[in-house]
Design a protein around this motif. Structure first.
Motif: not given
Lengths: 204, 201, 176, 271
Positions: C64-66, C69-70, C86, C88, C162, C165-166, C169-170
């Motif tokens: 999962y990557k945004t 963040g990753e 994760s 950020g 971040n 948050k990532t 969300d994940f």
């Protein structure tokens, strides 16, 4: 056995690496915030000190003078890395607390100092003994300092909090210098008093 | 450009190598008897720290990490530093005997100087990089960190030598003679530098 | 023959033999004393929950990557929580922060139990940082934004937020 | 045994050995190259001499340390017995290395040539401020009327490695049993009133005032007034009066102590 007691008293009292020769000051100041750190670091330094003293006094005839320091430092670095790998594998909690100071054992002046001044000039057994007692001297003094700073700084002894008062000064960096200075002054006071009495008794 | 400035201020004042991080205390106490030799020592340490970062950072990033041999890190670094100091000592002895006499005799001290290996260790450490908000330090930043770390060391040791020279003509308790009085002086310098750690960037 | 007797040759031979001996010994030892990755994850679990509370039940593939963040890795633990590593981004001048975050499912939404900085940093920096991240305790996707992690000369709070948050969300996407 | 070695992956071992080999050869050759290019002919006797010195780096010989002193010895800019802390047979060995006859110097000890303490020495003004001798000396040559008096600031005690000097009741006093004779105190004293006498000496003049008798009487209750009685009565005439001050020549003095009895001011003291 005169030699044994001489090396023992040298290492622990007469030439105590932390209080008399004032070597290895970086870990002493940084790690004496807690007594537990002191013991961990002290034992690691003692182990490395004994092994490097033994190996260096074994090789002292072979190593040419031009590259004396790099070879000594290499041998010390090998033993430190061995300690680092062993601690990471078997005692991770101690590994985390020692943090960046573990590799700094390599440049700890005590080890290279003893390698230069003692191990490269004396037979193997004496070097091993000297390493042991120098290491013990170092461990005892930084654990004592750790106790004082931990008790005054955070009201705890060996991690167990007894009182909740805490004087912030003693856990700060200025406090470390202050405590170390007072410890050396006390040490000088006792040694001077002792040698004066010995000289006066023996004196003319 | 901003990062270099941030690194400079952090390495010199906020996270000063000697007074805050306790690295390089042995020469800091041993050599700060008079300002001339203290300055000489400061220059030597800055010089060695800068070149160390220049050599050890690439070795770690482009040789050790790709082959994930980071357990070799301690050996390689200290070997490089020891050889570097050995060479610099010989060069100085030949080309500038006066500077060598002022500084050279303290050069072997630099090999056992925690600051030099300390900077090599901190520069490759993820924590330091993230403190400056970077993924990793990069060559330019790490050399800057080494250089300003050395300047921070020089500032601290020159202030210390100034104070200790003043101490020569004062009268204090006999048992404080030598290292204890030096420690207490360093304690006051540490208090002064404590102010800098309040700056938040 | 003079070459072999000269001091220079002696230096090179001694140095070479010492360094090869040491390097070889270390290479062998580092393989023997290898600390496997799973054990390292187990250690950070112990650090968050305390020793021996729970272990890894299942490894979940995390790609999962945004843009802010990753997710590095994610593990489902025996006690139903998730441990997410994760990173950020968008920190001070695009710096990044890697956190080990333990997340529990509370009535359907992912909430953070504890966030710990990944790996050891230099001792003096470490002590300042870990305490900062305790502020993320029991934060969920709505309240994560207003956590202000005021940091001294160290990293800015955006990268930290971040990262969390990532992670949230994940897990929400995984759960949902 | 085999499965114990299983986790070692041999390829990375070879890579490691390769890198280290390259690194060590490169750096050793660099060191040797730089060493050869910058060869500086240094007299190797300096190393041998330094080996024999005591290594106390006390500075008593007036040089920065034993290394400096060894260099000066080899370039015979210095006297061997300037160093008090090296043992006798080491000194003879150094003499052999340098091919120089080393006269065995008589072991010495320091004495403070002043006995004007708090109540006997008159004060010109009440001194308040930095208490070290150097500082006091800058304020009109010290607070005592007599210009040659000990300022009891403790600068000598500070440099004494044997911790043999006490300055508690207004004047410095050397404890003969502790003093090693390294002359560091004599150099540190701004008034230059600490003198090194042979350890076998039995008497010394505890004053260094060069003023006339009348002035000494006003300045200090115990100072030497230069009456010359000791000069007349000394059987070996080892004492002479120089600038109104009795000076003992220890090569002639037989230690009979008649001068101690004869001195009206009791300023010639026993050791």
């Amino acid at each position: 056995m005169g030699k044994f007691t001489k090396i023992a008293t040298d290492g622990l009292i007469k030439e105590n690496p932390t209080l008399k020769l004032v070597l290895g000051t970086c870990p002493t100041l940084a790690l004496t915030t807690a007594a537990m750190n002191g013991i961990g670091m002290g034992l690691a330094v003692t182990f490395v000190l004994i092994c490097s003293n033994v190996l260096i006094s074994l090789l002292k005839k072979i190593i040419p003078n031009a590259i004396r320091i790099p070879v000594f430092v290499l041998i010390i670095a090998t033993f430190v890395t061995i300690v680092k790998l062993a601690l990471d594998k078997f005692i991770p909690s101690l590994y985390d607390t020692l943090g960046v100071y573990l590799p700094l054992i390599v440049v700890n002046c005590i080890i290279l100092g003893r390698a230069e001044s003692f191990a490269s000039k004396n037979p193997v057994l004496d070097s091993a003994l000297d390493g042991l007692f120098m290491g013990l001297g170092f461990t005892i003094s930084i654990t004592l300092m750790g106790l004082v700073r931990e008790f005054l700084g955070s009201g705890a002894v060996f991690g167990i909090t007894l009182f909740d008062f805490s004087i912030g000064f003693f856990s700060s960096s200025a406090g470390a210098f202050f405590t170390y200075g007072v410890f050396i002054a006390l040490f000088n006071y006792c040694i001077n008093k002792f040698t004066r009495r010995a000289k006066l008794k023996k004196g003319v | 450009m901003g990062t270099i400035l941030l690194i400079a201020v952090t390495a010199m004042f906020i996270n000063n190598f000697v007074v805050v991080q306790f690295l390089g205390i042995c020469p800091f106490l041993g050599v700060s008897k008079d300002t001339k030799s203290a300055l000489g020592m400061g220059i030597a340490v800055t010089f060695v720290m800068t070149i160390t970062c220049l050599i050890t950072y690439p070795i770690y990033m482009y040789v050790l990490t790709p082959l994930n041999l980071d357990y070799l890190e301690v050996i390689v670094f200290i070997f490089v530093i020891a050889s570097l100091v050995q060479m610099i000592e010989a060069v100085l002895k030949k080309f500038s005997p006066t500077l060598y006499n002022a500084m050279g005799i303290y050069l072997p001290l630099i090999t056992t100087n925690c600051a030099v290996l300390g900077v090599a260790e901190l520069v490759i450490d993820a924590g330091t990089a993230s403190a400056f908000g970077l993924t990793e330090m990069g060559l330019l930043n790490s050399v800057a960190y080494g250089f300003f770390g050395g300047i921070g060391f020089t500032i601290a040791i020159v202030i210390m030598s100034g104070l200790r020279e003043k101490l020569k003509t004062t009268n204090y308790n006999k048992h404080l003679k030598g290292f204890p009085i030096a420690m207490l002086t360093a304690c006051f310098i540490a208090m002064a530098f404590y102010v800098f750690s309040m700056i938040s960037i | 023959m003079k070459l072999f007797k000269s001091n220079a040759f002696k230096c090179v031979v001694v140095m070479l033999s010492v360094i090869l001996l040491c390097g070889g010994l270390l290479a062998v030892l580092s393989d023997l004393l290898k600390v496997s990755d799973t054990e390292r994850i187990q250690r950070s679990i112990d650090k968050i929950y305390g020793a021996g509370v729970t272990e890894i039940e299942q490894v979940i593939d995390a790609d999962y990557k945004t843009d802010f963040g990753e997710i590095k890795s994610c593990y489902k633990l025996k006690n139903g929580d998730y441990l997410v590593q994760s990173t950020g981004k968008k920190g001070y001048s695009n710096g990044t922060v890697t956190l080990d975050i333990s997340i529990t499912i509370v009535d359907g939404t992912a909430t953070v139990k504890k966030a710990v900085l990944n790996g050891y940093t230099s001792q003096t920096l470490m002590s300042q940082l870990t305490s900062l991240y305790n502020k993320f305790a029991n934060v969920n996707s709505t309240t994560v934004g207003d956590v202000s992690v005021v940091t001294g000369a160290s990293m800015s709070s955006t990268a930290g937020i971040n990262a969390v948050k990532t992670a949230i969300d994940f897990i929400n996407r995984l759960g949902g | 045994m085999i499965n114990l070695l299983a986790p070692i992956n041999w390829s990375s071992l070879l890579i490691v050995l390769g890198i280290l080999a390259v690194l060590s050869i490169v750096f050793t050759l660099l060191i040797l190259l730089v060493g050869k290019v910058c060869k500086v002919e240094e007299d190797e006797r300096i190393g041998q001499v330094q080996e024999k010195l005591s290594g106390a780096n006390c500075g008593g010989c007036g040089f920065a340390g034993c290394a400096d002193f060894a260099k000066a010895l080899v370039e015979n800019r210095a006297e061997m017995n300037a160093c008090a802390s090296t043992s006798k047979e080491n000194k003879t060995q150094i003499g052999k290395i340098l091919g120089v006859a080393v006269g065995d110097s008589e072991p010495k000890m320091a004495v403070v040539k002043c006995s004007g303490d708090k109540d006997t020495a008159g004060k010109m003004f009440e001194y308040v401020g930095n208490l070290s001798c150097e500082a006091k000396n800058t304020a009109f040559n010290g607070d005592k009327i007599c210009n040659f008096a000990c300022l009891s600031g403790g600068s000598c005690a500070l440099v004494c490695t044997a911790d043999a000097i006490e300055t508690n009741n207004g004047v410095a006093k050397v404890d003969k049993r502790l003093c090693g004779g390294c002359s560091a105190c004599a150099k540190a004293c701004p008034k230059k009133i600490i003198e090194l006498v042979p350890r076998s000496a039995s008497v010394f003049v505890a004053c260094s005032s060069k003023c006339k008798g009348k002035e000494v009487l006003t300045a200090c209750k115990v100072g030497c007034i230069g009456c010359g009685l000791c000069v007349k009565n000394c059987p070996k005439n080892a004492i002479s009066l120089i600038d109104n001050l009795a000076v003992i020549d220890y090569s002639k003095c037989s230690g009979c102590k008649t001068c101690v009895a004869k001195c009206p001011r009791k300023i010639i003291k026993e050791l």
